[in-house]
Design an enzyme around this catalytic site. Structure first.
Site, PDB file in Angstrom:
ATOM      1  N   ASP A 142     -33.761 -16.189 -26.284  1.00 26.59           N
ATOM      2  CA  ASP A 142     -33.535 -15.506 -25.009  1.00 26.59           C
ATOM      3  C   ASP A 142     -32.387 -14.517 -25.042  1.00 26.59           C
ATOM      4  O   ASP A 142     -31.889 -14.112 -24.000  1.00 26.59           O
ATOM      5  CB  ASP A 142     -33.314 -16.524 -23.892  1.00 26.59           C
ATOM      6  CG  ASP A 142     -32.074 -17.371 -24.148  1.00 26.59           C
ATOM      7  OD1 ASP A 142     -31.463 -17.229 -25.224  1.00 26.59           O
ATOM      8  OD2 ASP A 142     -31.725 -18.168 -23.273  1.00 26.59           O
ATOM      9  N   GLU A 177     -22.727 -12.442 -17.422  1.00 26.55           N
ATOM     10  CA  GLU A 177     -23.741 -11.530 -16.898  1.00 26.55           C
ATOM     11  C   GLU A 177     -23.857 -11.607 -15.379  1.00 26.55           C
ATOM     12  O   GLU A 177     -23.683 -12.678 -14.794  1.00 26.55           O
ATOM     13  CB  GLU A 177     -25.111 -11.878 -17.488  1.00 26.55           C
ATOM     14  CG  GLU A 177     -25.169 -11.755 -18.994  1.00 26.55           C
ATOM     15  CD  GLU A 177     -26.499 -12.200 -19.553  1.00 26.55           C
ATOM     16  OE1 GLU A 177     -26.864 -11.726 -20.635  1.00 26.55           O
ATOM     17  OE2 GLU A 177     -27.184 -13.024 -18.905  1.00 26.55           O
TER      18      GLU A 177
END
Lengths: 353, 353
Positions: free
Chosen positions: B234, B63
């Site tokens: 998460d 990411e």
């Protein structure tokens, strides 16, 4: 402190990139790089293609350009700040990274200011190999900034272009361009205007820097059979060609969703027919089909080209001596013991002589 | 080769990050870092907020998390590869960068594997300062991996938590956690199950690692007045709390568009009411309103927290000795003379002794 291999990322600094380019030779570097660019265009469908992630501000833009071929992930950080030049800074600076998709661990960090200039030129030359008339020898270059010189050398190395017709609104830029290219054996003519520069050119490269919709090239100046290599129109509101040229030309682009926003074709309807250049490389469609056809490579720069460039640089690390070891990744003996690693570092610090 | 300042980016390696953390002290580092996190939550509306740009693969995700406050731009590269731990690698590694928005020039490159662990703990503690009952002293920690220890130290430093009740499905993890925390003066109890761990705890921190929808905590175990600090849930498909807990709790989140996809509240309807935590910091809404209220900080980690952490590290560079100079940016004497710079580097190389 000893480093195990896992925490180390090879880093190619600006200094080492210049050493690498000089050791390989600029022309050979561009030629080899072009094969990586071409290989990745050929396998275009395997790439994860995302529009660049841009953060715009009053003075410029900062972009992240990621892509992946499923085995290796890459991204480039690049800024574009036209006013930088006035304060002695680069308009564009960049760095990039490759990582292993299976582990997420980075495997290369590299400067990309110089590398981007090289990959842009190599990509233009790869396109021209398929789109310009065979036997092309003369190229006009409109706009004689940093990129123009790389374009010239790439076109010489890959296509055998040996006659240049330079034009820039600032004559000293053309003179600097001619000076830097002296060692490459071109026949260089510095021209007084766009019209004289493009006269008789097989290929016209436009690579101006002003961030505005400009008309560097008007329709009447473009002759049958020319290939236009449009490099400078590369962001919204920045174009170089008169719209009428686009209507006469067969247009080849990298990634249509990006080019329709950033390229010359932002001037056209969203459904104006364009050809994805990778299909030419892959042999799916023809490039140039006749000697009279006007071809246009509407280049804006795409993440896969940076990926190709980073892959090429990585392949060159085997030469040795062109990178540093960067201690970028934490590597505790036991992955769940990060705080313990921090504590142990304090002990090793104290126990140093 | 001499470097002018323009081409140099300060780089904080893993080694130097550990030296910095130890020089400042882990508790003080977390306390100071928390003030940067809190300051940036307070001015939340100024930030350019983008969902993270994720590249998913079979084994994990890579990411890019960018943000900007209009003056400074920052991004973090972070991977998540659960299987990495089996081959002695970190599940998560990260590095980050700050750049000057006005010029696009990077001003800091830093490791962020350790720094992310610290910022996650500091953010949790900042939230608990506003959401846990005043006078809280006991925290249960479910899941005793790397992050659990940073959580414990942050909660001690910021809230005065001095009693820990640890539980992990692998007892050795709890023992390692207790061992690493020995120097911080906690009263530590290693528990045999979740139920005994949360018994009497003012705060329950869940920070397990398995990537699945798990039920670490069931509704019957949560008592009136407890604050739940949900760290481990998460990403999509990874949650830790039974849905019924969410229905009883007042839920505070970082950035709703991201948390609804990645947080515990992915289990709830898209319009289930949640409070943006920054509004509490900014004084717009109350945090805890009563001693009986169950509060939940559904933390997933947001780009602004990384930005705060990088800002803090940058502020510490003034101490001296905790960074290296990285030759990351090309800096020709004349910005339009990039090829000339490459040529001159070859000459300087040859003329070296």
């Amino acid at each position: 402190m000893t480093h195990r291999a896992l925490n180390i990322v090879p880093f190619v600094s600006v200094h080492n990139m210049m050493r690498l380019v000089n050791a390989v030779g600029v022309e050979r570097f561009l030629t080899e790089l072009a094969t990586f660019v071409e290989d990745d265009f050929r396998r275009w469908p395997v790439f994860d293609k995302t529009p660049r992630l841009a953060s715009h501000s009053v003075d410029g833009v900062i972009e992240l350009m990621p892509t992946s071929d499923g085995i290796t992930y890459g991204f480039k950080y690049v800024n574009g700040h036209p006013k930088n030049m006035r304060v002695g800074r680069q308009t564009v600076t960049a760095f990039g990274l490759l990582a292993d998709v299976a582990t997420g661990y980075p495997v290369l960090l590299s400067e990309m200011t110089i590398l981007t200039a090289l990959r842009t030129a190599a990509t233009s030359a790869v396109a021209a190999l398929h789109l310009a008339r065979p036997g092309s020898r003369t190229m006009a270059i409109i706009g004689n900034g940093a990129q123009s010189e790389f374009q010239a050398v790439a076109f010489k190395a890959l296509l055998g272009i040996d006659r240049l017709r330079l034009y820039d609104i600032e004559r000293w830029a053309s003179e600097k361009c001619a000076r830097n290219l002296a060692r490459y054996g071109f026949d260089v003519t510095i021209c007084d205007g766009v019209a004289s520069a493009v006269e008789g050119a097989d290929i016209v490269t436009t690579v101006t820097a002003d961030k505005q919709n400009a008309t560097i090239l008007t329709d009447n100046l473009v002759g049958a059979g020319q290939h236009i290599n449009a490099v400078g129109g590369d962001c919204p509101g920045k174009t170089e060609l008169h719209r009428d040229i686009l209507l006469r030309a067969d247009i080849f682009v990298e990634y249509p969703p990006q080019t329709r926003i950033e390229g010359e074709i932002q001037q056209l309807a969203a459904d104006h027919p364009v050809t994805e250049f990778w299909r030419v490389i892959a042999g799916e469609v023809a490039g140039r089909r006749s000697a009279e056809q006007i071809t246009l490579f509407d280049s804006v720069g795409f993440a896969t080209e940076d990926f190709s460039a980073l892959r090429y640089v990585r392949s060159k690390l085997a030469l040795g001596g062109f990178h540093e070891d960067l201690d970028l990744l934490a590597d505790p003996d036991e992955p769940r013991d990060l705080l313990g690693m921090v504590h142990r570092a304090a002990v090793s610090e104290i126990s140093r002589p």
